[in-house]
Design an enzyme around this catalytic site. Structure first.
Site, PDB file in Angstrom:
ATOM      1  N   LYS A 240     -37.765  -4.326  34.408  1.00  0.00           N
ATOM      2  CA  LYS A 240     -38.684  -2.143  34.504  1.00  0.00           C
ATOM      3  C   LYS A 240     -37.175  -2.204  34.953  1.00  0.00           C
ATOM      4  CE  LYS A 240     -43.347  -2.771  35.199  1.00  0.00           C
ATOM      5  NZ  LYS A 240     -44.813  -3.070  35.650  1.00  0.00           N
ATOM      6  N   ARG A 241     -36.626  -3.009  35.580  1.00  0.00           N
ATOM      7  CA  ARG A 241     -35.419  -2.427  37.093  1.00  0.00           C
ATOM      8  C   ARG A 241     -34.589  -1.574  35.757  1.00  0.00           C
ATOM      9  NH1 ARG A 241     -31.562  -5.046  38.700  1.00  0.00           N
ATOM     10  NH2 ARG A 241     -32.843  -7.426  38.206  1.00  0.00           N
TER      11      ARG A 241
END
Ligand code: GLU
Length: 473
Positions: A240-241
């Site tokens: 998700k980063r």
């Protein structure tokens, strides 16, 4: 034997781009060879499995055009089948109850570590026989073969060999009576007739254990293809980063499903030096055996480049749905498809995303005046344009026929009358009509905008310039 493949996501979040790539590769390979794709939702971890996640996976797959031929099946519904198989294994003495407490297992692992060994279950309950106390909790473990090795010909990794003595006796049923992942997958893959398992390389360590189980049950072992994982531009495993990793976030950002598929297929697979593929071409050409082994790196610039090609090459009809969606997101509703079909071709070469296309055509639909971009206004809305612009306005007002040719004639007459070049007229007109210095050809822009809006915006442009002139005095 007809090919049967499955995509088996755990519904713990949205369909991320890595999962979509697995689903795509299953779909394409199965379409190429003719077969059936199956969606199996692996929802045995009921605490972490969420209905919204199931919906998000289904929506993501649907958007990408990867609806399965069968399913979704839900793994949790097969719990009894998983446990029945364990009963068979217990009777055949291919499984046993293990009563080791957590403390005992921790101590065993500590001792192994201090002896420089890899910590793993040492099989001490294999021959324990009866329970230490009548109600002692237990797990059920697989009695794996200790000698020999597991060998399989992976369609991507090549030959893989794992010695049986490197593995331990894996848990099939937890102390709460629930089946574990490896058990559930083997039973389901068998019952669903899966003969090719395509999944991420992160499952490579599970495969020898699963093969041992297939063999213990005298079931046909499927073929396997373990795909290299997807990494972010920084080299770390995609997470998700790295931003928009949910498939539907790409839709929101104005990417076309065909472009996302095309981008994903090129991560690990190629066909000569061809970069742009239609979905049909991918289905005809893709072969999982041709996927390379190196990790794929996600590159957003390349995705954007592919997207702009797909927008350019698309039939206008194929862009209607995404354009309407993007227009709605900026508050423009109810535009007839026939009107959009006139507009789209003028913007296909100018839009890298559908968000951009919606923004670029928004000036056609708003009733108020478009706000001028400050730089465009500064550069092109010069006081010297007052004369040509107001004359153009009045000649257009009396122009009978609002066609490309008639509009062109009016523009040419203004250029002659004022002895100016096209840029000096077209650019202020563009700013007045669209608020920006870029638009399709100026005559096309007027045609699309229509007489009424054109005239009123040109008049407002003249007023703007007159006020500017007055302020300068
Ligand atoms: N449910 C597993 C996952 O989401 C995949 C299992 C498999 O493909 O065997 O990682």
């Amino acid at each position: 034997m007809t090919l049967r493949t499955r995509f088996a996501p755990s519904p713990t979040g949205f369909l991320h781009i890595g999962g979509a790539r697995t689903a795509l590769f299953c779909h394409l390979h199965t379409r190429h060879y003719g077969g059936t794709t199956i969606l199996r939702v692996e929802d045995t971890d009921l605490e972490r499995s969420k209905q919204e996640a199931v919906d998000a996976i289904l929506d993501g797959m649907h958007w990408l055009g990867l609806d399965p031929d069968e399913g979704p099946y839900f793994q949790s519904a097969n719990r009894e089948k998983h446990l029945d198989i364990v009963d068979q294994l217990l009777i055949a003495e291919r499984a046993y109850r293990c009563y080791c407490s957590k403390e005992e297992l921790d101590q065993m692992r500590d001792e192994q570590r201090s002896a420089g060994l890899k910590p793993r279950y040492d099989g001490r309950c294999r021959d324990r026989g009866s329970a230490p106390t009548p109600d002692a909790p237990y797990v059920i473990r697989f009695r794996r073969p200790k000698v020999g090795e597991v060998i399989w010909q992976d369609k991507i990794q090549g030959e893989v060999r794992v010695r049986n003595d490197e593995l331990d006796d894996l848990i099939l049923v937890r102390s709460d009576g629930s089946p574990t992942y490896n058990l559930a997958v083997v039973v389901d893959d068998h019952n669903m007739g899966i003969n090719l398992v395509i999944r991420g390389e992160d499952h490579l360590s599970n495969t020898p254990r699963q093969i041992q189980l297939f063999e213990a049950l005298a079931w046909d072992v499927p073929e396997y293809a373990h795909m290299p994982l997807l990494h972010g531009e920084d080299g770390a495993k995609l997470s998700k980063r790295h931003g928009a990793v949910s498939v539907l976030a790409f839709k929101e950002d104005g990417f076309l499903a065909s472009a996302v598929n095309n981008y994903l297929v090129r991560l690990g697979w190629s066909h000569g030096d061809q970069e742009i593929f239609t979905t049909k071409e991918m289905e005809e050409l893709f072969d999982i055996c041709e996927v390379g082994r190196s990790a794929a790196i996600f590159n957003s610039d390349k995705l954007l480049w592919i997207n702009s090609h797909h927008i350019m090459d698309a039939q206008p009809e194929d862009l209607l749905e995404e354009l309407t969606y993007q227009l709605q997101r900026i508050g423009i509703e109810g535009v007839e498809n026939s009107r959009l079909l006139e507009i789209i071709p003028e913007f296909q070469e100018r839009s890298k995303t559908m968000v951009e296309m919606a923004q670029k055509i928004a000036f056609l639909f708003i009733d108020e005046l478009p706000p001028y971009e400050p730089n465009a206004a500064k550069k092109h809305m010069k006081i010297a344009a007052i004369g040509p612009l107001s004359e153009l306005t009045s000649r257009l007002e009396s122009c009978q026929d609002w066609s490309h040719d008639s509009i062109e004639k009016v523009f040419k007459s203004i250029l002659d009358a004022f002895g100016i070049k096209m840029g000096k007229l077209a650019q202020p007109v563009r700013v007045a009509l669209t608020g920006t210095a870029t638009s399709p050809g100026i005559y096309e822009t007027l045609c699309l905008l229509g007489r009424q809006k054109t005239i009123s915006r040109l008049k407002a442009g003249v007023v703007f310039l007159e006020e500017k002139a007055a302020a300068a005095e």
